[in-house]
Design a protein around this motif. Structure first.
Motif, mmCIF file in Angstrom:
data_model
loop_
_atom_site.group_PDB
_atom_site.id
_atom_site.type_symbol
_atom_site.label_atom_id
_atom_site.label_comp_id
_atom_site.label_asym_id
_atom_site.label_seq_id
_atom_site.Cartn_x
_atom_site.Cartn_y
_atom_site.Cartn_z
ATOM 1 N N THR A 172 -2.175 10.333 3.508
ATOM 2 C CA THR A 172 -2.775 9.217 4.262
ATOM 3 C C THR A 172 -3.329 9.656 5.615
ATOM 4 O O THR A 172 -4.417 9.249 6.027
ATOM 5 C CB THR A 172 -1.692 8.142 4.555
ATOM 6 N N LYS A 227 -10.208 1.092 -1.353
ATOM 7 C CA LYS A 227 -9.253 1.158 -2.469
ATOM 8 C C LYS A 227 -9.984 1.252 -3.800
ATOM 9 O O LYS A 227 -9.624 2.057 -4.670
ATOM 10 C CB LYS A 227 -8.343 -0.079 -2.440
ATOM 11 N N GLU A 275 -9.426 1.510 5.805
ATOM 12 C CA GLU A 275 -9.918 1.867 4.471
ATOM 13 C C GLU A 275 -9.884 3.379 4.258
ATOM 14 O O GLU A 275 -9.608 3.854 3.160
ATOM 15 C CB GLU A 275 -11.340 1.350 4.274
ATOM 16 N N SER A 293 -6.533 4.239 3.142
ATOM 17 C CA SER A 293 -6.310 3.917 1.722
ATOM 18 C C SER A 293 -6.880 5.018 0.836
ATOM 19 O O SER A 293 -6.272 5.395 -0.172
ATOM 20 C CB SER A 293 -6.981 2.592 1.339
ATOM 21 N N ASN A 312 -4.777 8.226 1.287
ATOM 22 C CA ASN A 312 -3.452 7.934 0.738
ATOM 23 C C ASN A 312 -3.360 8.317 -0.729
ATOM 24 O O ASN A 312 -2.380 8.902 -1.184
ATOM 25 C CB ASN A 312 -3.179 6.431 0.918
ATOM 26 N N THR A 339 -0.514 2.160 1.003
ATOM 27 C CA THR A 339 -1.938 2.164 0.658
ATOM 28 C C THR A 339 -2.667 0.981 1.296
ATOM 29 O O THR A 339 -3.767 1.132 1.828
ATOM 30 C CB THR A 339 -2.125 2.089 -0.875
ATOM 31 N N ASN A 340 -2.055 -0.193 1.240
ATOM 32 C CA ASN A 340 -2.764 -1.428 1.612
ATOM 33 C C ASN A 340 -1.862 -2.457 2.282
ATOM 34 O O ASN A 340 -1.624 -3.538 1.728
ATOM 35 C CB ASN A 340 -3.365 -2.092 0.365
ATOM 36 N N ASP A 390 -6.188 -5.074 5.647
ATOM 37 C CA ASP A 390 -5.842 -5.420 4.265
ATOM 38 C C ASP A 390 -5.362 -6.870 4.197
ATOM 39 O O ASP A 390 -5.724 -7.614 3.288
ATOM 40 C CB ASP A 390 -4.731 -4.494 3.755
ATOM 41 N N THR A 438 -1.144 -3.910 -4.850
ATOM 42 C CA THR A 438 -2.050 -3.121 -3.987
ATOM 43 C C THR A 438 -1.485 -1.731 -3.707
ATOM 44 O O THR A 438 -1.975 -1.036 -2.834
ATOM 45 C CB THR A 438 -2.291 -3.842 -2.647
ATOM 46 N N ASN A 482 0.034 2.219 -5.108
ATOM 47 C CA ASN A 482 -0.699 3.428 -5.476
ATOM 48 C C ASN A 482 -0.334 4.039 -6.814
ATOM 49 O O ASN A 482 -1.013 4.919 -7.298
ATOM 50 C CB ASN A 482 -0.481 4.471 -4.376
ATOM 51 N N SER A 508 -7.231 -3.790 -5.166
ATOM 52 C CA SER A 508 -7.371 -3.931 -3.711
ATOM 53 C C SER A 508 -6.647 -5.207 -3.255
ATOM 54 O O SER A 508 -6.322 -6.073 -4.078
ATOM 55 C CB SER A 508 -8.849 -4.021 -3.348
#
Lengths: 467, 214
Positions: free
Chosen positions: A134, A182, A216, A219, A222, A349-350, A355, A429, A431, A448
């Motif tokens: 990330t 994403k 973003e 993401s 990540n 991730t989000n 997000d 959302t 990974n 996403s």
């Protein structure tokens, strides 16, 4: 000097020494620590009577095991509690800075590093967690390590590693409205596969990447690990520098100016050579939804669940069959006809402010569909949560019927109480859609934040670019 | 770590790609603060029919008779054959510990995920890369011949079949040396402490913002 890639620059500036076979002793600037992969490392130090090489560069936080409900009540699972208590105790004994469970800055390790300015461009950053990639979004060389390496870094501030190869993924064009970083990274993994980046550091570049916000970009980097690459990288630019200005651990005053001057050089030289170059156009990208048990098993939202029988390669065909069976899906099913039981908005991730804003914009004025038994939002950190509350996002989610939680890894990997039951389907959302990842027998569809929010209000996947 | 030089033993095959670390050792066992005791939870979700939790008596749990390691002929497996991208997913070293504790010392696959590969080598577990065709042939031999045995000779970097067929494999010289001698990385790195100090002194001048205390 010959032209260098961003990865070459970061690597070369951190080599302390090199063995004959190319194994390098690489200096580590920042070490992030969490409760799951560190107890055995601290124990190893104690057993061998070793101290920390550079105590004040380690930052610890408990995130995997922490409850996302009432924090004051503590952790009810005694095994989880012991692990978190062990981190607290190790940090106290060794003098490591820690954001404990009740600290307002506590959160997911990969959210708080950049948020605090503890991750800076030009650094090497490691953590006993594969999603350390990330931090490459800030032009840092960042990668996940195992517990032996956690101990090695604590004791020596270095790591033994061989240099990876250089890969660049150049994204041309511009992402359509509501299609996010994403979706882009899922599409990239769909194209190059989960082993596509193995042995490489991937630099994400091109106009579509330059146009992404820091959130973003994080993401995208990540999930570099889901493409097989230990590290993802994005060159430093104004977006990076603006994001860092004024953050608690970022430099200030004259030191800031010197740092910025250096960070401006953290790009690949124009004539730098990459071992692999891939180009993709973002212009017509659709929101992405995974249908299987590997992140590469992904299609556009207006697509269909694939037919395993049409796959020529026998190993891949078997993989598809097993995935379809595990996911309880028939070949040819429209993605629009897939109805989740639960919705999870969160994870490293989000779970950042942008997000949550994107998800709230979809949810605003709607209700969670009756077929959804639980829709939850788990902010990435206490500070993200606070900011979201200041913006009134919590109210939007709560009014719609979402559960608004305390920060942590939560149902991304279900080490705490948040999990799927066997057979339950989740729009998530996070990974990884591996078997059992979100709970034994649970079925994960990676999307996403806006797509997860839309699935919550409609009760099935919808194309958010069409509503 | 336990040194590794030669391994001769029963081979089992798990003929699938992308075997991830969540499958190798599910997340609930990562709550342990110990470095040992993961062997009985290797491939937990595939190996048992029920859902396991740490602290349980795993010997009383119902075994999945279809899972390869549960079959009598594979009881003493020391070498595992598998598909490509083995060990993908999380950085949990518990995955390598689970193989070590189970007694598997060598994994042969067409490719390994980077982090797992490194973790394995630091725990006396040898990842051997052979090409896809060779792995497929070996898997066939394992399935067709009960009690199939391979020898892995690390010093000469060879996999040797019962018929005397030989396959060479690559390994970094440094890692090979560490495995054969069971060396601890930290001790070796600390012999270079002066060089680390010298690096830090130079970098503090060049980039002082990297040395701000947290």
């Amino acid at each position: 000097m010959s032209a260098e890639t961003l990865y070459d620059k970061l690597w070369n500036s951190h080599v302390v020494r090199e063995e004959e076979d190319g194994t390098a002793l690489l200096y580590i600037d920042r070490h992030l620590v969490h409760e799951v992969t560190s107890p055995q490392a601290f124990e190893g130090l104690q057993k061998n009577g070793r101290g920390l090489w550079r105590t004040a560069t380690n930052l610890a936080v408990a995130d995997h095991n922490v409850p996302t409900t009432d924090r004051a009540a503590g952790i009810s699972d005694p095994i989880s509690k012991l692990q978190v208590d062990t981190l607290d105790n190790n940090c106290a004994v060794f003098g490591v800075t820690e954001f404990d469970m009740l600290d307002p800055r506590q959160g997911i390790v990969h959210v708080i590093g950049p948020e605090q300015g503890a991750t800076l461009p030009g650094m090497t950053v490691v953590c006993g967690d594969s999603h350390t990639s990330t931090h490459g979004a800030l032009a840092a060389l960042a990668f996940g390590i195992g517990t032996s390496d956690v101990e090695h870094v604590l004791a020596t501030q270095c790591i033994l590693q061989r240099k990876a190869r250089n890969m660049r993924i150049n994204i041309t064009g511009k992402l359509p409205e509501r299609v996010t970083g994403k979706d882009l990274i899922l599409a990239i993994i769909g194209q190059i596969g989960t082993a596509g980046g193995t042995g490489h550091a991937i630099e994400f570049a091109g106009p579509a990447i330059r146009a992404l916000s820091m959130e973003e970009r994080m993401s995208v980097c990540n999930m570099a690990i889901e493409a097989g690459a230990r590290s993802g990288l994005i060159a430093a630019d104004d977006t990076t520098i603006d994001y860092l200005k004024g953050r608690p651990f970022a430099p200030s005053g004259e030191l800031w100016d010197r740092a910025v001057e250096n960070w401006r050089t953290l790009t690949s030289d124009d004539d730098a050579k990459f071992d692999v170059e891939i180009e993709m156009d973002a212009t017509n990208l659709k929101p992405q939804v995974t249908w299987g048990t590997s992140p590469e098993m992904v299609v556009s939202v207006d697509g269909h669940v694939p037919d395993a029988d049409t796959i020529d390669d026998p190993a891949r065909r078997d993989g598809y069959r097993r995935a379809l069976e595990y996911m309880g899906l028939e070949a040819g099913t429209s993605i629009f006809d897939i109805s989740p039981d639960k919705v999870f908005i969160g994870s490293c991730t989000n779970s950042r402010i942008e997000d949550l804003r994107a998800a709230a914009a979809i949810v605003d004025g709607h209700k969670v569909a009756s077929g959804i038994s639980l829709a939850m939002v788990v902010p990435g950190s206490g500070l993200v949560k606070k900011q979201a509350e200041e913006e009134g996002l919590d109210k939007i989610f709560i009014d719609a019927g979402f559960s608004w939680r305390e920060p942590g890894c939560s149902m991304c990997l279900a080490m705490n109480a948040d999990r799927l039951e066997a057979g339950e389907r989740c729009a998530s959302t996070s990974n990884r859609n591996f078997e059992g990842r979100q709970g034994h027998g649970g079925r994960t569809h990676l999307v996403s934040p806006a797509m997860a929010a839309a699935a919550a209000v409609h009760g099935h996947f919808v194309d958010i670019t069409e509503i | 770590m336990e040194h590794l030089e030669n391994v001769t033993g029963i081979v089992a095959a798990l003929d699938r790609s992308n075997i991830d670390t969540d499958a190798i050792i599910p997340k609930q066992y990562l709550k342990s603060i110990r470095k040992f005791g993961f062997g009985e939870n290797l491939f937990d979700a595939w190996r048992y029919l029920d859902h396991g939790e740490p602290g349980q008596d795993h010997s009383k749990r119902p075994l999945n008779p279809d899972f390869v390691l549960n079959q009598a002929r594979y009881r003493d497996t020391r070498i595992l054959l598998a598909g490509d991208n083995f060990g993908c997913g999380s950085s949990r070293e518990h995955a390598a510990w689970a193989f070590r504790d189970y007694g598997i010392r060598v994994i042969i696959a067409p490719s390994f995920a980077d982090i797992f590969n490194g973790n394995a080598l630091k725990n006396g577990l040898l990842p051997v890369v052979l090409d896809e065709t060779t792995v497929a042939r070996l898997i066939k031999s394992v399935e067709e011949n009960e009690g199939y045995i391979l020898t892995i000779d690390l010093p000469s970097q060879r996999v040797i079949t019962p018929d005397g067929e030989v396959f060479n494999f690559e390994i970094d010289a440094f890692r090979k040396h560490c495995l054969i001698n069971g060396l601890d990385d930290i001790d070796m790195t600390l012999t270079h402490a002066d060089e680390i100090h010298a690096y830090e002194t130079r970098r503090r001048e060049e980039a002082p913002w990297l040395f701000t205390d947290l």
